[in-house]
Design an enzyme around this catalytic site. Structure first.
Site, PDB file in Angstrom:
ATOM      1  N   LYS A  11       0.821  -1.217   0.000  1.00 50.21           N
ATOM      2  CA  LYS A  11       0.000   0.000   0.000  1.00 50.21           C
ATOM      3  C   LYS A  11       0.858   1.272   0.000  1.00 50.21           C
ATOM      4  O   LYS A  11       2.060   1.219   0.282  1.00 50.21           O
ATOM      5  CB  LYS A  11      -0.944  -0.037   1.204  1.00 50.21           C
ATOM      6  CG  LYS A  11      -1.944  -1.210   1.156  1.00 50.21           C
ATOM      7  CD  LYS A  11      -2.948  -1.139   2.312  1.00 50.21           C
ATOM      8  CE  LYS A  11      -3.952  -2.290   2.241  1.00 50.21           C
ATOM      9  NZ  LYS A  11      -4.978  -2.194   3.312  1.00 50.21           N
ATOM     10  N   TYR A  62     -12.388  -1.674  -3.615  1.00 53.03           N
ATOM     11  CA  TYR A  62     -12.883  -1.872  -2.245  1.00 53.03           C
ATOM     12  C   TYR A  62     -14.407  -1.673  -2.144  1.00 53.03           C
ATOM     13  O   TYR A  62     -14.922  -1.364  -1.072  1.00 53.03           O
ATOM     14  CB  TYR A  62     -12.149  -0.938  -1.284  1.00 53.03           C
ATOM     15  CG  TYR A  62     -10.773  -1.449  -0.867  1.00 53.03           C
ATOM     16  CD1 TYR A  62     -10.647  -2.563  -0.031  1.00 53.03           C
ATOM     17  CD2 TYR A  62      -9.602  -0.830  -1.283  1.00 53.03           C
ATOM     18  CE1 TYR A  62      -9.404  -3.038   0.370  1.00 53.03           C
ATOM     19  CE2 TYR A  62      -8.345  -1.297  -0.892  1.00 53.03           C
ATOM     20  CZ  TYR A  62      -8.258  -2.402  -0.070  1.00 53.03           C
ATOM     21  OH  TYR A  62      -7.029  -2.880   0.341  1.00 53.03           O
ATOM     22  N   ASN A  69      -2.029   0.330   6.698  1.00 55.69           N
ATOM     23  CA  ASN A  69      -1.545  -0.954   7.220  1.00 55.69           C
ATOM     24  C   ASN A  69      -0.700  -1.767   6.241  1.00 55.69           C
ATOM     25  O   ASN A  69      -0.689  -2.996   6.289  1.00 55.69           O
ATOM     26  CB  ASN A  69      -2.704  -1.772   7.813  1.00 55.69           C
ATOM     27  CG  ASN A  69      -3.755  -2.135   6.795  1.00 55.69           C
ATOM     28  OD1 ASN A  69      -3.637  -1.787   5.622  1.00 55.69           O
ATOM     29  ND2 ASN A  69      -4.784  -2.848   7.223  1.00 55.69           N
ATOM     30  N   HIS A  93      -2.186  -5.416   1.475  1.00 56.59           N
ATOM     31  CA  HIS A  93      -3.492  -6.047   1.283  1.00 56.59           C
ATOM     32  C   HIS A  93      -3.255  -7.528   1.033  1.00 56.59           C
ATOM     33  O   HIS A  93      -2.262  -7.905   0.417  1.00 56.59           O
ATOM     34  CB  HIS A  93      -4.206  -5.446   0.062  1.00 56.59           C
ATOM     35  CG  HIS A  93      -5.361  -6.285  -0.425  1.00 56.59           C
ATOM     36  ND1 HIS A  93      -6.601  -6.231   0.155  1.00 56.59           N
ATOM     37  CD2 HIS A  93      -5.441  -7.211  -1.411  1.00 56.59           C
ATOM     38  CE1 HIS A  93      -7.407  -7.098  -0.469  1.00 56.59           C
ATOM     39  NE2 HIS A  93      -6.730  -7.697  -1.422  1.00 56.59           N
ATOM     40  N   GLU A 153      -9.411 -10.187  -7.894  1.00 53.08           N
ATOM     41  CA  GLU A 153      -8.473  -9.085  -7.647  1.00 53.08           C
ATOM     42  C   GLU A 153      -7.251  -9.175  -8.556  1.00 53.08           C
ATOM     43  O   GLU A 153      -6.765  -8.162  -9.064  1.00 53.08           O
ATOM     44  CB  GLU A 153      -8.072  -9.082  -6.168  1.00 53.08           C
ATOM     45  CG  GLU A 153      -9.250  -8.699  -5.273  1.00 53.08           C
ATOM     46  CD  GLU A 153      -8.993  -8.936  -3.786  1.00 53.08           C
ATOM     47  OE1 GLU A 153      -9.905  -8.663  -2.993  1.00 53.08           O
ATOM     48  OE2 GLU A 153      -7.886  -9.386  -3.408  1.00 53.08           O
TER      49      GLU A 153
HETATM   50  P1  ATP Z   1      -7.184  -5.801   3.205  1.00 52.31           P
HETATM   51  O1  ATP Z   1      -8.495  -6.123   2.526  1.00 52.31           O
HETATM   52  O2  ATP Z   1      -6.607  -4.455   2.796  1.00 52.31           O
HETATM   53  O3  ATP Z   1      -6.192  -6.919   3.081  1.00 52.31           O
HETATM   54  P2  ATP Z   1      -8.232  -6.685   5.708  1.00 52.31           P
HETATM   55  O4  ATP Z   1      -8.827  -7.793   4.914  1.00 52.31           O
HETATM   56  O5  ATP Z   1      -7.311  -7.058   6.825  1.00 52.31           O
HETATM   57  O6  ATP Z   1      -7.440  -5.675   4.773  1.00 52.31           O
HETATM   58  P3  ATP Z   1     -10.781  -5.374   5.636  1.00 52.31           P
HETATM   59  O7  ATP Z   1     -11.798  -5.586   6.678  1.00 52.31           O
HETATM   60  O8  ATP Z   1     -10.934  -6.031   4.312  1.00 52.31           O
HETATM   61  O9  ATP Z   1      -9.355  -5.745   6.279  1.00 52.31           O
HETATM   62  O10 ATP Z   1     -10.635  -3.807   5.443  1.00 52.31           O
HETATM   63  C1  ATP Z   1     -10.020  -3.280   4.275  1.00 52.31           C
HETATM   64  C2  ATP Z   1      -9.116  -2.143   4.661  1.00 52.31           C
HETATM   65  O11 ATP Z   1      -9.903  -1.071   5.148  1.00 52.31           O
HETATM   66  C3  ATP Z   1      -8.140  -2.443   5.798  1.00 52.31           C
HETATM   67  O12 ATP Z   1      -6.938  -3.049   5.379  1.00 52.31           O
HETATM   68  C4  ATP Z   1      -7.872  -1.064   6.354  1.00 52.31           C
HETATM   69  O13 ATP Z   1      -6.856  -0.402   5.599  1.00 52.31           O
HETATM   70  C5  ATP Z   1      -9.187  -0.368   6.153  1.00 52.31           C
HETATM   71  N1  ATP Z   1      -9.947  -0.403   7.399  1.00 52.31           N
HETATM   72  C6  ATP Z   1     -10.598  -1.449   7.940  1.00 52.31           C
HETATM   73  N2  ATP Z   1     -11.174  -1.128   9.105  1.00 52.31           N
HETATM   74  C7  ATP Z   1     -10.875   0.185   9.311  1.00 52.31           C
HETATM   75  C8  ATP Z   1     -11.167   1.111  10.333  1.00 52.31           C
HETATM   76  N3  ATP Z   1     -11.902   0.772  11.392  1.00 52.31           N
HETATM   77  N4  ATP Z   1     -10.688   2.369  10.199  1.00 52.31           N
HETATM   78  C9  ATP Z   1      -9.952   2.742   9.127  1.00 52.31           C
HETATM   79  N5  ATP Z   1      -9.634   1.896   8.121  1.00 52.31           N
HETATM   80  C10 ATP Z   1     -10.073   0.642   8.213  1.00 52.31           C
HETATM   81 MG    MG Z   2      -9.959  -7.463   3.170  1.00 47.10          MG
END
Ligand code: ATP
Ligand code: MG
Length: 139
Positions: A11, A51, A114, A117, A128
């Site tokens: 990211k 997303y 974070n 992804h 994806e």
């Molecule tokens: P990713 O899909 O990016 O691998 P993930 O599967 O661990 O992450 P998801 O629940 O799919 O988490 O959320 C997608 C992304 O949205 C997260 O990686 C994070 O960057 C963002 N996100 C999720 N929850 C929050 C939150 N509470 N506040 C801010 N950003 C968030």
């Molecule tokens: Mg995710």
């Protein structure tokens, strides 16, 4: 079920902070083969599309803005049980909860920024990967 491929993005936070090499090292050390890879940048429209599953969540606007704020590295990775093993390697969404040794523990700044992804299912890994790569770009 054992699976073969997953999709990842390094990211904008991790690219900006110079962690492409460190993250790829961990991916290689964990036994993933790189099937496809490119550095690119998402428009806000493309980030929103990627997303879209989160479009009703309160953090969606912030997420789209962040994911389109800088360059990302997109890649398809291959390994037995790829989706599950890669989720273990990246660690919890919130780096405060990520285990020692995981990519997010080492490189993520916050739950929003974070570092990486990782696809959450075989089906999404396929969707994806196809979002970023044509058949000619997968090896
Ligand atoms: P990713 O899909 O990016 O691998 P993930 O599967 O661990 O992450 P998801 O629940 O799919 O988490 O959320 C997608 C992304 O949205 C997260 O990686 C994070 O960057 C963002 N996100 C999720 N929850 C929050 C939150 N509470 N506040 C801010 N950003 C968030
Ligand atoms: Mg995710």
């Amino acid at each position: 079920m054992a699976t073969n491929r997953t999709f990842t993005m390094i990211k904008p936070d991790a690219v900006e902070n110079g962690h492409i090499g460190g993250i790829l090292d961990k991916i290689n050390a964990a036994g993933f083969r790189i099937v496809a890879m490119k550095m690119t940048r998402l428009s806000t429209q493309k980030a929103g599309e990627f997303y879209a599953v989160h479009s009703a969540r309160p953090f969606y606007g912030e997420l789209v803005e962040f994911m389109s704020s800088g360059h990302i590295v997109a890649a398809i990775l291959e390994k037995t049980n790829a989706v599950e093993d890669f989720r273990k390697l990246i660690g919890a969404t919130n780096p405060a909860n990520a285990e020692e040794g995981t990519i997010r523990k080492q490189y993520a700044e916050s739950i929003g920024r974070n570092a990486v992804h990782g696809s959450d299912s075989d089906e999404n890994a396929q969707i994806e990967g196809d979002f970023f790569f044509s058949g000619l770009e997968k090896f």
